[in-house]
Design an enzyme around this catalytic site. Structure first.
Site, PDB file in Angstrom:
ATOM      1  CE  LYS A  68      47.677  56.734 -30.012  1.00 62.88           C
ATOM      2  NZ  LYS A  68      47.923  58.129 -30.210  1.00 62.88           N
ATOM      3  CD  GLU A  78      41.529  60.351 -29.755  1.00 61.98           C
ATOM      4  OE1 GLU A  78      42.233  59.366 -29.444  1.00 61.98           O
ATOM      5  OE2 GLU A  78      41.940  61.522 -29.699  1.00 61.98           O
TER       6      GLU A  78
END
EC number: 1.1.1.343
Lengths: 296, 296, 296, 296
Positions: free
Chosen positions: D169, D176
């Site tokens: 993550k 991102e």
């Protein structure tokens, strides 16, 4: 509606097929006679050359060029130009530089639409994304064809005047370089990092609901499925770079900072040979610190 | 003045010699007996171990540690600590992390000066640049020694409290990485570019009056003189990186952008193995564009 | 030796004075009559215009142009060209693009030397660094003048054929941008970081013996002395950028990665306006995470 | 199946609702009583505190923590720990650092699953992407819950041992940042560039079939629809940065170059204050070239 298609490579054939599938007629030509045969088998009428394409189109003469960017476009236009009239429409669906498209639009008597085409071979089934510049009336008139070639009405847009279609496509490609490199950095860290991960599984999990899900990430998933988490024998060598170079050049001209796009492009250059700058750093460390020089 | 020197590697010997040359006395120790002999030949009194150095120093006990950063510093301090008193002065002249220096300063009863040392082997003749943190009184007291080890009174400075000397040295090294890479990029462009240039001559011309003249550029000139304009067999492999890594880590902590320093560090990492990110980009170009995949 | 100097701005006056000081004769002209007066006071003969400069030079006609790069150079050459002969020598000492210099060298009958000039106003006392391209015989013949204008015989070099002088100067400036930004990152981290530091003292200490010592670092020292460690009211706005842009453009052409030079240039662009890319990132964080959008 | 949910903020409520919708039972708790009421209205049984959640779960005790990363996780575990047994399962669905998760997994007697959760508020309808680390048996046992919270069976994956879920993550978030900045650079160039473009239309066209289509690009489309092509009053200020910082820190540790992720993070830092480095460059240009200094 009738459409002439000149240039029947992989992308040109997709245009032919999607336009035929949508119920239109196609007159097709390519220098390669095999490609012409393929188009004929798909249902296209065939022509002997660019001018013959025009001749066979009757009154509404709309021609889609899908030839390699650069000289091939100019050579085709050289043949077509003397025969073009004001109400004809010529579409350049290739990766031309936007300034070449502006120049060509001024040169021909027909309406000239520069059409950035994205989607690659996958577009055969899904349709492409089409970014189109040039006269609005010609864009409107061609809408049925664009609906067929694109993913549908949402998949094409009139960006603005001559050159704007290829301009937007150029920037699209610059962004594409950076996205690829961004995913690459993430997967590189996962590959080199603390855990022994199944990168296909990572990509699949991300593609289902994560913020960074995308078509490129689906292609990553496919790549890991086909090559393995270590990418097998895929080399550290990235070819291509012209549209990315154009993007950075335009950004310099506009004084817009694009460090990620630049860096992604620079990685491609760097993948192709040894870095002199690093060899000098290696040597300089001896100069000031007597660190051993690694030699080949 | 009397100075104890513990650690007689290349840098430690330079400290010994410059301090002796300035007319002070030196008590020297190293685990390596050859190094001790070299120091003795230069005129230093020798000791049997760290504590013996202290014992031989009489009332004014000032000790310069020039041992490798990390465990060697702690191990030496472990031996010295029980014997240290408030008015003693310990200098750590190595490349310790500033946080380690803060911790050590709190741990020992003596005044602890963290001393960033720059200049490399060339410092033997010219003297070093010394960036010093710790108690002001100890810095003042040590001035004659710093005058001798540095290029002179201008070549050392009291940066601030404990840790500040190594902090400034850490940043110095981060800048050093970026400067090396900046020159490297320029010379790489000249080497790969349009003209067949003699890079030694370029560097020499620049070193005489140009805005970018510097000591590192003199080392570039020397490197081209010794290796040739093509750098001969010097490899594309840059070792090292710890102080640059610390600099970037601290910049992350402080939320200060240091893209050039980061990039220079990343180039070092990149010089050491294939880039997975580029291998993925190579493969993805097949995914969306059916571009041929280069394989090994 | 006799030298004509056309263009008597700050740099041109320095050329006049250094050449006169070396015992040569100067014929000077500028469109600005005050500048001509200054040159006359320094001991130069004055002329009415570019052609008059030539006329007054007798048989050995050597002319140094020190006019702004671009149209001013072409305008001056337009006047001179019809009168130039094969054995005349014209030096362009400005910041012309190397391709313009190649074109001009082909255009004039005289030997054309493109001369990159570095050192700024400080060159008045020290002399400049001169990087010179063009015919070797002309470079040789001009050596006494170059010795005078440069820091001495070491301060000028014959880089290669036409354009190579300005090519090397272009790359010099690209490196200059990166060096400035590298020092800037280091000082930014020191300024924002954990210690309250006197940056003039840091720079001075570094300039005396540290690996990163340089003339630019001396200018940093001067800047902190004059503006304070916080740089007072100096704005976050960096002007200029043309030669850096040329460097990156050429690096794109040569497919040489220059990430530090690029980033240093991009920082200049970024200093001049808000970043749209960051405004979009601000907004996107709301899109996927409902993070509050900062608004003006 | 029964699930305890501790932490009923926006994300926790989504977990509650999706698990209830899938036909499971939920016991919910939050320090905020309004949040508890909301969960009760959705059909959850409510508890008085973390331990009461455990008590109400009967034999199969599975608890999902959806509290802010950091101290809140440790505080909750402090309460739960004395009551946890080997066959219990605790899921941390927040943005914890992977090393904290490894430490916590060792500390509790229960099976500890670190679960990276991506998808934001949109996950309410679509489900999340869940990256899960920890004991395989616990992951298997929790599958019905993960099927419900994720987009379905494809939307969650067992990454590996303790910490691997939050590790993946963390890297997801680093990527991102870079993707957002890459799109931002493209749109910035389009906004500042030669054509007057409707950026919502550009984004829509790209989202339909183009190589760079993605969920983030859909959010760009939405942003331009809601704010206009000029982004209205959206500020040049990007908050956040912790997971991106972790990603770069880990990449430094692993010596993996991540220049795009770094640069995207650095842009966030840079958006928050003036750049000292550029102020120094502004001043240095006066130093060597007498260029006027812009002042505030």
């Amino acid at each position: 509606m009738q459409l002439g298609v000149i240039g029947l490579g992989r992308m040109g054939q997709i245009v032919v097929e999607r336009v035929l599938d949508a119920g239109h007629d196609v007159v097709a030509f390519d220098l390669n006679s095999e490609a012409v045969t393929t188009a004929a088998e798909a249902g296209a009428e065939t022509a002997e050359g660019p001018v013959d394409v025009l001749d066979r189109l009757g009154d509404e003469r709309r021609v889609w060029l899908m030839v390699p960017a650069g000289e091939a476009v100019d050579a085709t236009l050289d043949e077509l130009a003397p025969h073009l009239r004001e109400r004809d429409v010529v579409v350049d669906g290739g990766n031309s530089h936007f300034e070449a498209s502006v120049r060509r639009a001024e040169r021909v008597d027909a309406a000239y639409l520069d059409c950035g085409t994205s989607g690659g071979p996958a577009g055969a089934e899904l349709g492409f994304s089409l970014m189109i510049g040039g006269p609005a009336w010609a864009y409107e008139e061609m809408t049925p064809v664009f609906d067929a070639v694109a993913t549908g009405p949402e998949g094409h847009g009139h960006m603005g005047p001559a050159g704007s279609g290829h301009y937007v496509k150029m920037v699209h490609n610059g962004v594409e370089y950076a996205l690829m490199q961004a995913y690459g950095e993430g997967f590189e860290l996962l590959f080199e990092g603390r855990y022994d991960l199944d990168l296909e599984s990572v990509a699949r999990t991300w593609n289902n609901g994560a913020v960074i899900r995308s078509w490129l990430l689906e292609l990553c998933e496919e790549a890991f499925r086909e090559e393995g988490s270590d990418l097998g024998d895929v080399a550290d060598h990235v070819a291509g770079g012209s549209t990315g170079t154009w993007t950075v050049q335009e950004a310099l001209e506009q004084e817009v900072p694009v460090p990620l796009i630049y860096q992604a492009l620079a990685e491609r250059f760097a993948s192709r040979e040894e870095r002199f700058s690093r060899r000098l750093a290696n040597r300089l460390r001896y100069g000031f610190g007597r660190h051993e020089v690694a030699r080949e």
